[in-house]
Design a protein around this motif. Sequence first.
Motif, short mmCIF file in Angstrom:
data_model
loop_
_atom_site.label_atom_id
_atom_site.label_comp_id
_atom_site.label_asym_id
_atom_site.label_seq_id
_atom_site.Cartn_x
_atom_site.Cartn_y
_atom_site.Cartn_z
N CYS A 96 0.83 -1.21 0.00
CA CYS A 96 0.00 0.00 0.00
C CYS A 96 0.86 1.26 0.00
CB CYS A 96 -0.94 0.00 1.20
SG CYS A 96 -2.30 -1.19 1.07
N ARG A 97 1.97 1.21 0.71
CA ARG A 97 2.88 2.36 0.72
C ARG A 97 3.53 2.54 -0.64
NH1 ARG A 97 5.58 0.86 6.58
NH2 ARG A 97 3.95 1.79 7.89
N GLN A 98 3.98 1.45 -1.23
CA GLN A 98 4.63 1.52 -2.54
C GLN A 98 3.67 2.02 -3.61
OE1 GLN A 98 6.02 -2.49 -3.07
NE2 GLN A 98 7.46 -2.37 -1.35
N GLN A 99 2.43 1.55 -3.55
CA GLN A 99 1.43 1.90 -4.55
C GLN A 99 0.67 3.18 -4.21
OE1 GLN A 99 0.82 0.39 -7.49
NE2 GLN A 99 2.47 -1.08 -7.14
N LYS A 100 0.99 3.78 -3.05
CA LYS A 100 0.33 5.01 -2.59
C LYS A 100 -1.19 4.84 -2.55
CE LYS A 100 4.09 7.94 -4.28
NZ LYS A 100 4.49 9.09 -5.15
N ILE A 101 -1.60 3.76 -1.88
CA ILE A 101 -3.02 3.42 -1.78
C ILE A 101 -3.67 4.26 -0.68
CG2 ILE A 101 -4.66 1.57 -1.23
CD1 ILE A 101 -3.24 1.25 -3.94
N ASP A 102 -4.85 4.78 -0.98
CA ASP A 102 -5.59 5.60 -0.02
C ASP A 102 -6.71 4.83 0.67
OD1 ASP A 102 -4.40 8.34 -0.55
OD2 ASP A 102 -5.04 7.82 -2.57
N ALA A 103 -7.20 3.77 0.07
CA ALA A 103 -8.29 2.98 0.68
C ALA A 103 -8.26 1.56 0.10
CB ALA A 103 -9.64 3.63 0.43
N VAL A 122 -8.35 -10.03 8.91
CA VAL A 122 -6.93 -9.70 9.11
C VAL A 122 -6.68 -8.20 8.91
CG1 VAL A 122 -6.13 -12.00 8.55
CG2 VAL A 122 -6.32 -10.32 6.72
N PHE A 123 -7.40 -7.56 8.01
CA PHE A 123 -7.20 -6.12 7.80
C PHE A 123 -7.75 -5.30 8.96
CE2 PHE A 123 -7.12 -6.31 2.83
CZ PHE A 123 -5.93 -7.01 2.90
N SER A 124 -8.93 -5.68 9.46
CA SER A 124 -9.52 -4.92 10.56
C SER A 124 -8.66 -4.98 11.81
CB SER A 124 -10.94 -5.42 10.86
OG SER A 124 -10.94 -6.79 11.23
N GLU A 125 -7.94 -6.09 11.98
CA GLU A 125 -7.05 -6.22 13.15
C GLU A 125 -5.86 -5.28 13.05
OE1 GLU A 125 -5.28 -9.80 15.90
OE2 GLU A 125 -5.31 -10.10 13.73
N GLN A 126 -5.45 -4.94 11.82
CA GLN A 126 -4.27 -4.09 11.60
C GLN A 126 -4.67 -2.76 10.96
OE1 GLN A 126 -1.28 -4.96 12.66
NE2 GLN A 126 -1.99 -6.97 13.37
N LYS A 127 -5.87 -2.27 11.26
CA LYS A 127 -6.38 -1.09 10.54
C LYS A 127 -5.55 0.16 10.79
CE LYS A 127 -9.78 0.58 13.90
NZ LYS A 127 -11.19 0.98 14.08
N ALA A 180 -2.39 0.39 10.76
CA ALA A 180 -1.22 0.37 9.87
C ALA A 180 -1.61 0.46 8.40
CB ALA A 180 -0.40 -0.89 10.11
N LEU A 181 -2.89 0.35 8.11
CA LEU A 181 -3.36 0.30 6.72
C LEU A 181 -4.14 1.56 6.36
CD1 LEU A 181 -4.55 -3.43 6.75
CD2 LEU A 181 -2.75 -2.51 5.26
N PRO A 182 -4.34 1.81 5.07
CA PRO A 182 -5.21 2.91 4.67
C PRO A 182 -6.66 2.65 5.10
CG PRO A 182 -3.87 2.12 2.83
CD PRO A 182 -3.73 1.13 3.93
#
Length: 307
Positions: free
Chosen positions: A72-79, A90-95, A97-99
């Motif tokens: 996400c950082r490399q691709q400059k992802i916003d959401a 798995v994403f909600s647990e690490q929200k 750190a994520l967009p």
Amino acid sequence: MKRILITNADGNLGAGIAKLLTENFSADQLQTVALVNKSLSLAEHLCDEIVRYPEGCSIDGEYNVKAIVDLCRQQKIDAIIPLTDHETVVFSEQKEALPFIFCSEHALSLACYDKWHFQQLLVQMDVEVPDTWLPSQCPTLHSPYLVKPRTGGLSVGIVWDSPDITQFSDDYVVQHYLKGSEVTIAIYKSLDGSYWGPFVGERNLFHGMTSYFKPILPNKGINHFVVQFAKLNTWQGPCNIQGMMQDDQFVPFEVNLRFSGSSSLRDLLGFKDVVWAIQEWLGEKPRVDWAIKDHFAIRYFADHLIA
């Protein structure tokens, strides 16, 4: 211009979501990035960019969330729009750190992912509950039942016709056959806490894929369930409910806290929750209105040349 990552984008669900975003948002508003398992798919045709899943990211098993954070950082992802139930967990647990993620809080995502925990959640709510047991605790049954994995989706792994329960571990659940008409229901909780829906439909499945969708009016039981579910303050974003409807009763047997394979079909019928959600996230005020009409939507195979 925002960049949005669509996970598991090489399936029919991913193609439907990508199609909606491409048709409803300009390149100045939104760029779509498809996260795929295979390099050849419709996502390559529909999205602005395509990237492969990093190593260690199994959509139904071990998941290297750090690799997704780096991607996400490399691709400059916003959401991120997660399109598998496992990824909502798995994403909600690490929200942090994520967009921005279009999914609910971790505890609810986990409870809905595990069908046994989901049944326990229903017991705590004032709603109809399907008769459900772990195989090790199941009594002798004298009526038809099925056995299905506690986790996973797409109707995969279900064993029908009253199989021998003793051959299954507690990684499965046992349920009575539910009588009535199976329906799928979409609701969406917006950023201000209000919710859109319910939009209810009867459907046909073809190898786990919705091929036919006809909207119908919700019965008393569905409306009651939605009101009770909306009280859960950990619910946020998309929600797709599967259950059986009979007269005024409704018995839910599965909740998916993500957009579903019916999303693009519902869009054709006026319930544009995917578009409304993106508009709201972009800071626009969506015009949320729909009506139940005597229409239906179908999904069929088409030939595409991708060069």
